[in-house]
Write a protein that holds these residues in place. Sequence first.
Motif, short mmCIF file in Angstrom:
data_model
loop_
_atom_site.label_atom_id
_atom_site.label_comp_id
_atom_site.label_asym_id
_atom_site.label_seq_id
_atom_site.Cartn_x
_atom_site.Cartn_y
_atom_site.Cartn_z
N ARG A 1 19.55 52.95 1.56
CA ARG A 1 19.61 51.83 2.51
C ARG A 1 18.48 50.83 2.26
O ARG A 1 18.70 49.62 2.21
CB ARG A 1 19.54 52.37 3.94
N LYS A 2 17.26 51.33 2.06
CA LYS A 2 16.11 50.45 1.84
C LYS A 2 16.20 49.74 0.49
O LYS A 2 15.82 48.57 0.37
CB LYS A 2 14.80 51.25 1.93
N PHE A 3 16.71 50.44 -0.52
CA PHE A 3 16.85 49.81 -1.83
C PHE A 3 17.85 48.66 -1.76
O PHE A 3 17.62 47.58 -2.32
CB PHE A 3 17.31 50.85 -2.87
N ARG A 4 18.96 48.90 -1.05
CA ARG A 4 19.97 47.85 -0.93
C ARG A 4 19.43 46.65 -0.16
O ARG A 4 19.73 45.49 -0.47
CB ARG A 4 21.22 48.40 -0.25
N GLU A 5 18.61 46.91 0.88
CA GLU A 5 18.02 45.83 1.66
C GLU A 5 17.14 44.95 0.78
O GLU A 5 17.11 43.73 0.95
CB GLU A 5 17.19 46.40 2.81
N LYS A 6 16.40 45.56 -0.15
CA LYS A 6 15.47 44.80 -0.99
C LYS A 6 16.16 44.13 -2.16
O LYS A 6 15.87 42.96 -2.47
CB LYS A 6 14.35 45.71 -1.51
N TYR A 7 17.07 44.84 -2.83
CA TYR A 7 17.64 44.32 -4.08
C TYR A 7 19.11 43.91 -3.97
O TYR A 7 19.67 43.40 -4.94
CB TYR A 7 17.47 45.36 -5.19
N GLY A 8 19.73 44.13 -2.81
CA GLY A 8 21.09 43.64 -2.60
C GLY A 8 22.18 44.45 -3.25
O GLY A 8 23.33 44.00 -3.31
N CYS A 9 21.85 45.62 -3.76
CA CYS A 9 22.86 46.48 -4.38
C CYS A 9 22.34 47.91 -4.40
O CYS A 9 21.17 48.16 -4.09
CB CYS A 9 23.19 46.01 -5.80
#
Length: 326
Positions: A303-311
């Motif tokens: 979830r946090k990775f997607r929030e930062k990098y959009g994927c």
Amino acid sequence: MQQELLEQLQKITEEEKRILDGELDIRKELYTSKKDFVIDSKKLLEKGRLIEIRPHTRFAHFPKHRHNYVEMVYMCSGNTTHIINGTETIVLNEGDLLFLNQNVTQEILPAGKDDIAVNFIILPEFFDRTISMIERENVLRDFLLSTLSADNSTSSYLHFQAKDILPVQNLLENMIWTIICRKSGTNTINQTTMGLLFLNLSLFADNINQNNPNQYEQNLVFSVLKYIETHYKNGTLEDISTELKQPTYYVSRLLKKHTNANFKELLQQRKLQQAAYLLTQTPLTVEAVMEAIGYDNSSYFYRKFREKYGCSPRNYRSSLSNSSKM
């Protein structure tokens, strides 16, 4: 510094000849067309160039002024005395670096013949490519670069004592030589060199603003960011606060003031930066990457990775892999 390069920088300029002939005041019209003494990059930079150098004008008091660009001063030999924002006095000695953003004012006391300082005139957009060309993100480097932003309100300069840092000295000499040679297409070379310079400087946070008591808060922030850089897997606010002999609430407040983020947010940012680096530079599985950066909750990490990098992490790896093949 290489003797041949130093001798070229020591040459008496036309402006210095006039001063030695008795014209003691700096001609402001050489630097600006405005009433306020704000040195204009258009007076010093050729069209299309993002960076230029000029030796500091010696033998005269350089009055209080600002710039509409980022200035980097490198002390090649001797020393110069700078009065920052009307209150702080900084003496640059051989090997020192001083970065000044567009908010800062400075005046410079008269320098002698052997006091050789090089002023780098740098447009803010010069740093855009510098950041993008460095694959690995770095919270400390990002903070250093943000200090040079014109809208930064918490700090306006960075003072490095870099005489004994050989890679830094070599990079600076390379940049000076490249600019003096004035060959076309050197913007990219200099932007890459500047990126390498900041990567090296970020390893030596203890050398920043070391003798400037007014920068005490910023120095503590540097120390915390350097700690996060190497202890991102399991670092804690309590540990670094104990190391700095400061209460946790004080360290937390300083981080929020100078970075607009708290310790937990900065630690998480560094974890995700490291995850992105490992995904693109190593064959580690996503699960192994997650473990390497200190996460044990996969849904939270995703979830946090997607929030930062959009994927997702897997899509991030595949998109970077595909773009490198094009």
